[in-house]
Design an enzyme around this catalytic site. Structure first.
Site, PDB file in Angstrom:
ATOM      1  N   ASN A 136       4.990  -9.923   3.211  1.00  0.00           N
ATOM      2  CA  ASN A 136       5.941  -9.551   4.268  1.00  0.00           C
ATOM      3  C   ASN A 136       5.733  -8.098   4.725  1.00  0.00           C
ATOM      4  O   ASN A 136       6.563  -7.554   5.437  1.00  0.00           O
ATOM      5  CB  ASN A 136       7.380  -9.755   3.787  1.00  0.00           C
ATOM      6  CG  ASN A 136       7.699  -8.905   2.559  1.00  0.00           C
ATOM      7  OD1 ASN A 136       6.865  -8.126   2.097  1.00  0.00           O
ATOM      8  ND2 ASN A 136       8.899  -9.065   2.039  1.00  0.00           N
ATOM      9  N   HIS A 138       5.537  -5.463   2.647  1.00  0.00           N
ATOM     10  CA  HIS A 138       6.120  -4.421   1.790  1.00  0.00           C
ATOM     11  C   HIS A 138       5.036  -3.563   1.131  1.00  0.00           C
ATOM     12  O   HIS A 138       3.916  -4.017   0.907  1.00  0.00           O
ATOM     13  CB  HIS A 138       7.113  -4.996   0.776  1.00  0.00           C
ATOM     14  CG  HIS A 138       6.532  -5.765  -0.362  1.00  0.00           C
ATOM     15  ND1 HIS A 138       7.222  -6.783  -0.985  1.00  0.00           N
ATOM     16  CD2 HIS A 138       5.354  -5.683  -1.008  1.00  0.00           C
ATOM     17  CE1 HIS A 138       6.488  -7.269  -1.969  1.00  0.00           C
ATOM     18  NE2 HIS A 138       5.346  -6.621  -1.995  1.00  0.00           N
TER      19      HIS A 138
HETATM   20  C1  F6R Z   1       3.045  -3.591  -6.962  1.00  0.00           C
HETATM   21  C2  F6R Z   1       3.563  -3.415  -5.630  1.00  0.00           C
HETATM   22  C3  F6R Z   1       3.521  -4.459  -4.573  1.00  0.00           C
HETATM   23  C4  F6R Z   1       2.193  -5.201  -4.501  1.00  0.00           C
HETATM   24  C5  F6R Z   1       2.237  -6.286  -3.433  1.00  0.00           C
HETATM   25  C6  F6R Z   1       0.950  -7.090  -3.400  1.00  0.00           C
HETATM   26  O1  F6R Z   1       3.251  -2.437  -7.754  1.00  0.00           O
HETATM   27  O2  F6R Z   1       4.069  -2.381  -5.408  1.00  0.00           O
HETATM   28  O3  F6R Z   1       3.802  -3.869  -3.341  1.00  0.00           O
HETATM   29  O4  F6R Z   1       1.168  -4.277  -4.219  1.00  0.00           O
HETATM   30  O5  F6R Z   1       3.299  -7.142  -3.679  1.00  0.00           O
HETATM   31  O6  F6R Z   1       0.850  -7.832  -4.571  1.00  0.00           O
HETATM   32  P1  F6R Z   1      -0.455  -8.669  -4.932  1.00  0.00           P
HETATM   33  O7  F6R Z   1      -1.521  -7.663  -5.237  1.00  0.00           O
HETATM   34  O8  F6R Z   1      -0.084  -9.457  -6.155  1.00  0.00           O
HETATM   35  O9  F6R Z   1      -0.779  -9.489  -3.744  1.00  0.00           O
END
Ligand code: F6R
Length: 243
Positions: A136, A138
């Site tokens: 999304n 973030h």
């Molecule tokens: C983790 C974090 C999140 C992840 C994001 C992507 O510390 O801050 O913002 O970077 O959710 O997660 P993955 O890498 O699992 O797709």
């Protein structure tokens, strides 16, 4: 904004590890901002490998992690401190005194946010912040909102994030509903920011965040304004963007 297009996950992990490693070599007592999630695992493995070969030394490196769930103890294998221990802390010569991650078990999460923000200030800010991107948009746990939050704060996780994270828990009801995260302002104050993204699942959000207007509903879009922001993404994650 600089975009480095790489072949695949392995290529992304190696190139990003090269950037972190250059930072450590140039400034052995640097402050690294670190992330969890599936994306950085290959990068951490690469750093551990170079450490094992004697090419990297973490003795003076300081780390600050982006975020942590509220209410998960360190022994819970879904807590971010557990993740960091498993993938990095326990595998290199980082001094335990030099690693920082929000304490999601602090009975007063607001006080914890203030304590964490002060740690980052006292360290003199972040030299290089590593980021992943949520489906999304973030960054850390800065979820889509009407505003960008400046400092470390407590967030209510969105349904989309709870949905994305449920794969790690026995049951969706066990996914924590809150987290502590560095703010967008905290992240933007890092001197250098490197985001890694891979896979076609990330292609729509990568396009949304980096080829359109800046919008707090897509928190990562603000990175377009950072003076030293690099996106290292594989062909699949960049497949919807003109690069
Ligand atoms: C983790 C974090 C999140 C992840 C994001 C992507 O510390 O801050 O913002 O970077 O959710 O997660 P993955 O890498 O699992 O797709």
């Amino acid at each position: 904004m600089r975009i480095i297009k790489v072949r695949d996950y392995q290529d992304m992990s190696r190139k990003a590890a090269n950037v972190l490693s250059a930072q450590i070599i140039l400034k052995p007592n640097c402050v690294l901002g670190l992330a969890t999630g599936s994306t950085p695992i290959g990068l951490y493995d690469q750093l551990v490998d170079w450490y094992g070969k004697g090419d990297l030394d973490f003795a003076l490196v300081k780390t600050v992690n982006l975020d942590e769930y509220v209410g998960l103890p360190a022994y819970n294998d879904q807590s971010y401190i557990y993740f960091m221990e498993k993938h990095l802390y326990s595998r290199v010569n980082l001094d335990p005194q030099n690693v920082n991650i929000p304490n999601g078990m602090n009975a007063d999460p607001q006080a914890e946010c203030r304590r964490y923000e002060k740690i980052i200030d006292d360290l003199g800010g972040i030299d290089l912040q590593l980021l992943g991107i949520g489906n999304n948009g973030h960054i850390g746990f800065n979820e889509p909102d009407n505003i960008f939050y400046r400092k470390t704060h407590v967030v209510d996780l969105t349904e989309s994030t709870i949905e994305a994270n449920k794969r790690f828990f026995e049951d969706v009801s066990m996914v924590p509903r809150q987290a502590i995260t560095m703010g967008v302002g905290t992240i933007m104050q890092a001197k250098k920011i490197v985001m890694i993204a891979n896979g076609e699942g990330k292609a729509p959000i990568v396009k949304e965040a980096f080829s359109k207007e800046i919008n707090p509903l897509i928190p990562a879009s603000i990175l377009q304004l950072h003076p030293d922001f690099t996106l290292i993404a594989d062909e699949a994650a960049l497949s919807l963007m003109d690069v």
